[in-house]
Each structure stands twice: as structure tokens, then as C-alpha cells.
Design an enzyme around this catalytic site. Structure first.
Site, PDB file in Angstrom:
ATOM      1  N   LYS A   3      55.832 -77.858  90.540  1.00 31.71           N
ATOM      2  CA  LYS A   3      54.392 -78.388  90.870  1.00 31.71           C
ATOM      3  C   LYS A   3      53.341 -77.696  90.847  1.00 31.71           C
ATOM      4  CE  LYS A   3      55.985 -81.246  94.780  1.00 31.71           C
ATOM      5  NZ  LYS A   3      55.592 -81.611  96.358  1.00 31.71           N
ATOM      6  N   LYS A  25      64.031 -91.452  85.339  1.00 32.64           N
ATOM      7  CA  LYS A  25      64.187 -91.958  86.613  1.00 32.64           C
ATOM      8  C   LYS A  25      62.766 -92.739  86.955  1.00 32.64           C
ATOM      9  CE  LYS A  25      65.427 -89.775  90.408  1.00 32.64           C
ATOM     10  NZ  LYS A  25      65.822 -88.474  91.392  1.00 32.64           N
ATOM     11  N   LYS A  45      57.181 -91.757  90.868  1.00 32.58           N
ATOM     12  CA  LYS A  45      55.711 -91.725  90.859  1.00 32.58           C
ATOM     13  C   LYS A  45      55.029 -90.921  90.121  1.00 32.58           C
ATOM     14  CE  LYS A  45      56.432 -90.296  95.756  1.00 32.58           C
ATOM     15  NZ  LYS A  45      56.295 -90.618  97.289  1.00 32.58           N
TER      16      LYS A  45
END
Ligand code: TRP
Length: 326
Positions: free
Chosen positions: A111, A192, A195
Site C-alpha cells: 500500500k 484474482k 477492486k
């Protein structure tokens, strides 16, 4: 009864992968365990948000979770910032985890690569997550594989706290549901459904219009050999459709493969099954959306229930540290 706790961030719309991979499992767990589910809004603000965004997203997520089958009468469903014990507990956890341990967290590394502004909260995120879990004497934390490291650090924090200050916290364990509902991106079946992929055509949103859902599934990437076989390594696109159809209709994907001669029919049936699965959820969501005061009421009941568990555990922790009683 086994105490189960899990959290979900209010960031963007939920998709079919979230539903088949996690949320549907939660709806089962609520009947089998003492289950507590938390919309972790304080975790969401570890990255910058526009004013009002988190509140809006939290309400919507709560409505989606209820629409998906979480029953606030059966489980405990609440918003993290409504129970202030989380913030306070988070501080105690920050003081029981080292800079080095936090530096090794892969979610932080990922992140912090995606953002210019890296908040201190993003770095200490796992300490808040540890408080979420430990404040409820949690036995089991149902999470995806990507969260294993955060549950491990939670155990390490609990052990350290217990050995410093005496038995205080229950050591939780991660329960990663066995592979089954593996939902990949429809356009990039090697990744996968997520979002963060930013692949609107490959992602089925839980609130997508049924026509759009059918269109996305019918345009799913497959391959050229024409054989219907469940084999993620060689045939990821076809296997993804089988996996989705299997999960949506409670059938074994490998067995399903035998009943198909060609991709066209498999796509039609998968689209129909997903639409049939999501239609009632969407209808329930529309009702809740029209009555935000009712959702707010349900969330308040949830927060009250949560606090009756979290407050005494926090008091136990503060007492064991030996903070001067107020
Ligand atoms: N970190 C989790 C995620 O990104 C969300 C979360 C916060 C969580 N607190 C939790 C999950 C407690 C399980 C238990 O998905």
C-alpha cells in the site's frame, strides 16, 4: 461457543469475488458461531479520503452486508468508529509491537507503494487490527490468505502482552476457508477478481445491473481449444466460469465440466446462475437504501452489543498494565 471476528474495509463496491469468497461464508458462520463483523472505517482512513466519503461508504457496505444475508439479529454487525474501545485498544497494541515487526508487513509495503502520502496510521494499521480482534476474546478470524500475516502479528502481540502483564488476551487463529470459490477476473483469469485490478469488464459488482452481469460473463476470456475442463493451470478462463457456476449453484466445478460440450452454454448458464444469485440481494439492498434510518438503528444495536464485550476486555488490559484507575 466459538467466537469469530472479522473486519471489512469500506472501500468501493463489493464484487462477486468478495461475496463468494468471504461474505457468503460469514452468513453461514453467523449460525454456527458467536460471530462479530465489523466495518473497519478507521482502517479505511489510513489512506486519504474526501470529506464524507468514508461515512457514505460505511453505510453502503453495511447495507450490502445485510442484503447479502448478515442478520443483525443473529450476528453482531457494527462500525468500528462507533466503539471507541478500538482506538484506545489500538494504542495499547502499538506499545506492544515493534517498529521492526511492523516494517515486515507486506500489506504495508504494497500500500505504501501505491500512495504518495504514507500516514503513520498506515504503518501502525496492524496494531489497530490486533485491537479489533483481541478486544473480543476472539477464537477464530475468517480471512483471506493475504491477511495471514496480520493474524500472526496479532498473536505475537497478544503473547507479548500476556507475558509482560499477565494473562489478558485469547490467542486467535486465522481460518482461511479451503479453496473452492476461486473467483478470478473475467478478462484476466490469471489474477484474482479485485477492486485494485481496476478491470471493470472483468469484475462483477454485486449491484451491477443483471444485463451488465450477463454481458460481462458472456464476454469472459476463455481459450481456443474448445474443451470444457476444470484445470486452472492450463485453462484459467474456463475454470473460472466453472468455479463461479459451481459456487453459485452449490455444485462441484470439476463434475460440472462433464456436462458441457462447449463454452457458449457454460457462459449462458453461469450468467443465469449469477443473476439469480444476486437478484434477491439487490432487491433487499434497494429496500435498505431507501431507509437509511433503519440501517443506522441496526448499526447502533450492533455497536451496543459489541461494546458490552469490548469494554470489559479493554478494562482487563488496562488493569493488568496497572494504569492508575480513574
Ligand atoms: N485488514 C483487513 C483487510 O484488509 C481488514 C480488517 C481490519 C480485519 N480489522 C480486521 C480483518 C480484523 C479481520 C479481523 O481485509
Amino acid at each position: 461457543m466459538t467466537r469469530v471476528f472479522s473486519g471489512i474495509q469500506p472501500t468501493g463496491e463489493l464484487h462477486l469475488g468478495n461475496y463468494l469468497g468471504a461474505i457468503r461464508n460469514w452468513t453461514r458462520l453467523q449460525h454456527e458461531t458467536d460471530a462479530i463483523f465489523c466495518v473497519v472505517d478507521l482502517h479505511a482512513i489510513t489512506v486519504p479520503k474526501t470529506p464524507g466519503q468514508v461515512g457514505h461508504d460505511s453505510l453502503r457496505l453495511a447495507q450490502l452486508l445485510i442484503a447479502a444475508g448478515l442478520d443483525p439479529e443473529v450476528c453482531t454487525l457494527f462500525v468500528q468508529s462507533h466503539v471507541r474501545e478500538h482506538t484506545e485498544g489500538g494504542w495499547l497494541m502499538q506499545c506492544s509491537v515493534s517498529f521492526g515487526e511492523l516494517s515486515r508487513m507486506t500489506q504495508f509495503k504494497d500500500k505504501s507503494d501505491q500512495h504518495d502520502f504514507i500516514s503513520a496510521g498506515l504503518f501502525t494499521y496492524p496494531a489497530l487490527q490486533a485491537a479489533d480482534i483481541l478486544l473480543y476474546d476472539t477464537d477464530e478470524v475468517p480471512v483471506g490468505e493475504d491477511q495471514r500475516q496480520h493474524i500472526e502479528i496479532t498473536r505475537d502481540i497478544a503473547e507479548r502482552f500476556n507475558s509482560r502483564y499477565g494473562e489478558t488476551f485469547v490467542l486467535p487463529k486465522a481460518v482461511v476457508p479451503r479453496a473452492g470459490a476461486r473467483v478470478m477476473d473475467l478478462q484476466r483469469p490469471d489474477a484474482k477478481m479485485s477492486k485494485s485490478l481496476d478491470s471493470p469488464k472483468g469484475t462483477v459488482g454485486l449491484l451491477d445491473d443483471p444485463k451488465q452481469i450477463a454481458k460481462k460473463i458472456k464476454s469472459a476470456v476463455t481459450d481456443n481449444d474448445g474443451e470444457v475442463r476444470f484445470d486452472f493451470a492450463e485453462k484459467p478462463g474456463v475454470s473460472n466460469l466453472l468455479s463461479i457456476l459451481g459456487a453459485a449453484t452449490d455444485q462441484d466445478p470439476a463434475a460440472l465440466a462433464d456436462s458441457y460440450e462447449q463454452y457458449g452454454q457454460l457462459k449462458v448458464d453461469t450468467a443465469d446462475a449469477v443473476v439469480a444469485l444476486l437478484e434477491p440481494l439487490q432487491a433487499r439492498f434497494r429496500e435498505l437504501e431507501g431507509d437509511p434510518a433503519e440501517t443506522a438503528r441496526l448499526l447502533k444495536v450492533g455497536a451496543d452489543k459489541a461494546r458490552t464485550v469490548a469494554a470489559p476486555v479493554l478494562a482487563r488490559a488496562k488493569g493488568n498494565i496497572g494504569l492508575l484507575a480513574d
